[in-house]
Design a protein around this motif. Structure first.
Motif, mmCIF file in Angstrom:
data_model
loop_
_atom_site.group_PDB
_atom_site.id
_atom_site.type_symbol
_atom_site.label_atom_id
_atom_site.label_comp_id
_atom_site.label_asym_id
_atom_site.label_seq_id
_atom_site.Cartn_x
_atom_site.Cartn_y
_atom_site.Cartn_z
ATOM 1 N N LEU A 1 11.037 6.165 -27.794
ATOM 2 C CA LEU A 1 10.355 6.370 -29.288
ATOM 3 C C LEU A 1 9.089 6.348 -29.406
ATOM 4 N N GLU A 2 8.539 5.430 -28.880
ATOM 5 C CA GLU A 2 7.105 5.200 -29.039
ATOM 6 C C GLU A 2 6.373 6.288 -28.404
ATOM 7 N N ARG A 3 6.731 6.814 -27.192
ATOM 8 C CA ARG A 3 6.043 7.871 -26.518
ATOM 9 C C ARG A 3 6.126 9.169 -27.409
ATOM 10 N N GLN A 4 7.539 9.227 -28.173
ATOM 11 C CA GLN A 4 7.791 10.523 -28.791
ATOM 12 C C GLN A 4 6.805 10.543 -29.958
ATOM 13 N N LYS A 5 6.525 9.223 -30.664
ATOM 14 C CA LYS A 5 5.743 9.251 -31.665
ATOM 15 C C LYS A 5 4.470 9.636 -31.725
ATOM 16 N N ALA A 6 4.050 9.230 -30.552
ATOM 17 C CA ALA A 6 2.568 9.368 -29.955
ATOM 18 C C ALA A 6 2.305 11.119 -29.962
ATOM 19 N N GLU A 7 3.383 11.743 -29.275
ATOM 20 C CA GLU A 7 3.314 13.085 -28.854
ATOM 21 C C GLU A 7 3.459 13.876 -30.297
ATOM 22 N N VAL A 8 4.318 13.466 -31.248
ATOM 23 C CA VAL A 8 4.539 13.954 -32.485
ATOM 24 C C VAL A 8 3.162 13.959 -33.306
ATOM 25 N N GLN A 9 2.569 12.782 -33.133
ATOM 26 C CA GLN A 9 1.360 12.608 -33.901
ATOM 27 C C GLN A 9 0.391 13.536 -33.558
ATOM 28 N N ARG A 10 0.104 13.906 -32.157
ATOM 29 C CA ARG A 10 -0.855 14.722 -31.717
ATOM 30 C C ARG A 10 -0.637 16.147 -32.395
ATOM 31 N N ARG A 11 0.618 16.809 -32.577
ATOM 32 C CA ARG A 11 0.996 17.931 -33.084
ATOM 33 C C ARG A 11 1.024 18.005 -34.530
ATOM 34 N N ALA A 12 1.238 16.686 -35.082
ATOM 35 C CA ALA A 12 1.440 16.709 -36.734
ATOM 36 C C ALA A 12 0.178 16.857 -37.451
ATOM 37 N N ALA A 13 -0.951 16.585 -36.790
ATOM 38 C CA ALA A 13 -2.271 16.647 -37.214
ATOM 39 C C ALA A 13 -2.773 17.941 -37.348
ATOM 40 N N LYS A 14 -1.939 18.885 -36.729
ATOM 41 C CA LYS A 14 -2.309 20.386 -36.617
ATOM 42 C C LYS A 14 -1.296 21.320 -37.469
ATOM 43 N N ALA A 15 -0.132 20.623 -37.763
ATOM 44 C CA ALA A 15 0.980 21.196 -38.554
ATOM 45 C C ALA A 15 0.789 21.569 -40.037
ATOM 46 N N ASP A 16 1.194 22.563 -40.350
ATOM 47 C CA ASP A 16 1.174 23.060 -41.736
ATOM 48 C C ASP A 16 2.606 22.527 -42.524
#
Ligand code: NAD
Length: 363
Positions: A233-248
């Protein structure tokens, strides 16, 4: 035997539609409907009168041996029922642990439609899939309405607009419908899930699959996800965070049956999102996938609109009722033989959905 359908007190859907009843005269002959029950979903009393009995709420409560609602009946109304009455509804016992004790207290029996096993045999009764699919579709439309920009790419004389970037977390029934709807509106879509089977489904809809290594799967979990390790879940959160910054737009649907929904969007991730972006959290009723989700409510956080809503299906009440009604009728056909109740507890669909057998309630 009488099967009674009540008007929902806080929901526009109705459990049985006139169209379904018309196709099943053997069941319709035993059905009574509360006057006005279908009005908010676009089905008036005249349509019901042609196929079943239309009566008052009290007549349903007092006269029906089986009482059907979309949402569970309130305690004070359960108290009005004759002991031995059977309730059919979406009780969600996983999210509502006191419900079985409450039903037993009133000496009633209960079948929970959300507990019907998700097997091939029970596919025609799968209300969870019917409602989740509508929720996924509505989530995208709701996000598009809130977003201060276009979904599709636009090339105009006044300049070019890049397509919206949509991230979907959880690619089950709701997530896949959200992907398909967002693609139809012209967005760039990425999605993530912990089940490998979801990867192919995401890619076949033309979206990009966001893979996080090391997800745990259990083939005996009936197609459902299982709880993931803290490290994953920690690895997933980091991956999601990278993409969330660009998401609308981020639409979250990740659930683990019987457990609190995993947090995939902690506050630190939302802090990095662009002002104007939108989060729709369909897992709100089981705790939410976003740390900042506040139940079923909408609010602004640093310019990000956060919408918690696990009941989006009720915002499309007509088709939601049609699908609910057809699923329900397929289930009722299992319980009724020659106009009488015939409950075979050896049937795995009946046994799986029975949350309070009548013998428990009569003790
Ligand atoms: P759900 O509502 O329980 O969960 C939604 C999605 O969230 C699932 O795809 C799950 O894998 C995902 N998820 C859970 N934890 C996650 C995490 N940490 N990160 C990302 N995603 C996460 O599931 P659902 O949509 O009701 O159904 C899921 C699956 O169940 C289906 O895709 C299918 O395989 C199976 N199913 C089978 C039938 C059938 O055979 N009749 C019917 C319906 C569903």
């Amino acid at each position: 035997m009488k099967i009674g359908v009540l008007k929902e007190t806080d929901d526009k859907r109705v459990a049985l539609t006139p169209e379904t009843l018309k196709k099943h005269p053997d069941v319709a002959a035993h059905t009574i409907i509360e006057s006005g029950a279908g009005l908010n979903a676009g089905f008036n009393d005249d349509a019901y009168t042609a196929v079943a009995g239309v009566v008052s709420r009290d007549e349903v409560l007092k006269g029906a041996q089986v009482v059907i609602t979309v949402n569970p009946l309130a305690d004070e109304e359960m108290a009005k029922l004759t002991p031995g009455t059977i309730l059919i509804s979406m009780f969600e016992p996983y999210n509502n642990p006191d419900i079985t004790g409450q039903i037993e207290k009133h000496k009633l029996g209960a079948f929970s439609l959300d507990m019907i096993p998700r097997t091939t045999l029970a596919q025609s009764m799968d209300i969870l899939s019917s409602m989740a699919s509508i929720s996924g579709y509505k989530a995208v439309l709701t996000a598009a309405n809130q977003l201060p920009r276009y979904f599709p790419m636009m090339i105009t004389a006044a300049g070019s607009i890049r397509p919206a970037q949509v991230l979907i977390l959880g690619a089950g029934v709701a997530g896949l419908q959200a992907i398909a709807t967002a693609k139809r509106l012209g967005a760039m879509v990425e999605a993530s899930d912990v089940r490998q089977a979801a990867k192919e489904e995401v890619m076949s809809l033309g979206a990009k699959f966001v893979e996080v290594e090391g997800a745990k799967e259990d083939t005996t979990a009936g197609g459902y996800a299982v709880e993931q390790t803290k490290e994953f879940l920690e690895r997933q959160k980091a991956e999601v965070q990278r993409r969330a910054a660009k998401a609308d737009v981020i639409i979250t649907t990740a659930q683990v049956r019987g457990r609190k929904a995993p947090i995939l969007l902690p506050k630190s991730t939302v802090d990095q999102m662009k002002p104007g972006s939108v989060i729709i959290d369909l897992a709100a009723s089981s705790g939410g996938n976003c740390e900042l989700t506040q139940g079923n409510s909408t609010y602004q956080y640093n310019g990000v609109t956060i919408i918690g809503n696990s009941d989006l299906a009720e915002e499309m009440p007509q088709d939601a009722s049609r699908l609910f009604s057809n699923n329900l009728m397929n289930f009722l056909k299992l319980l009724i033989k020659d106009g009488a109740l015939s409950i075979d507890m050896d049937n795995e669909i009946i046994a799986g959905s029975c949350i309070v057998p009548l013998e428990n309630s009569s003790k």
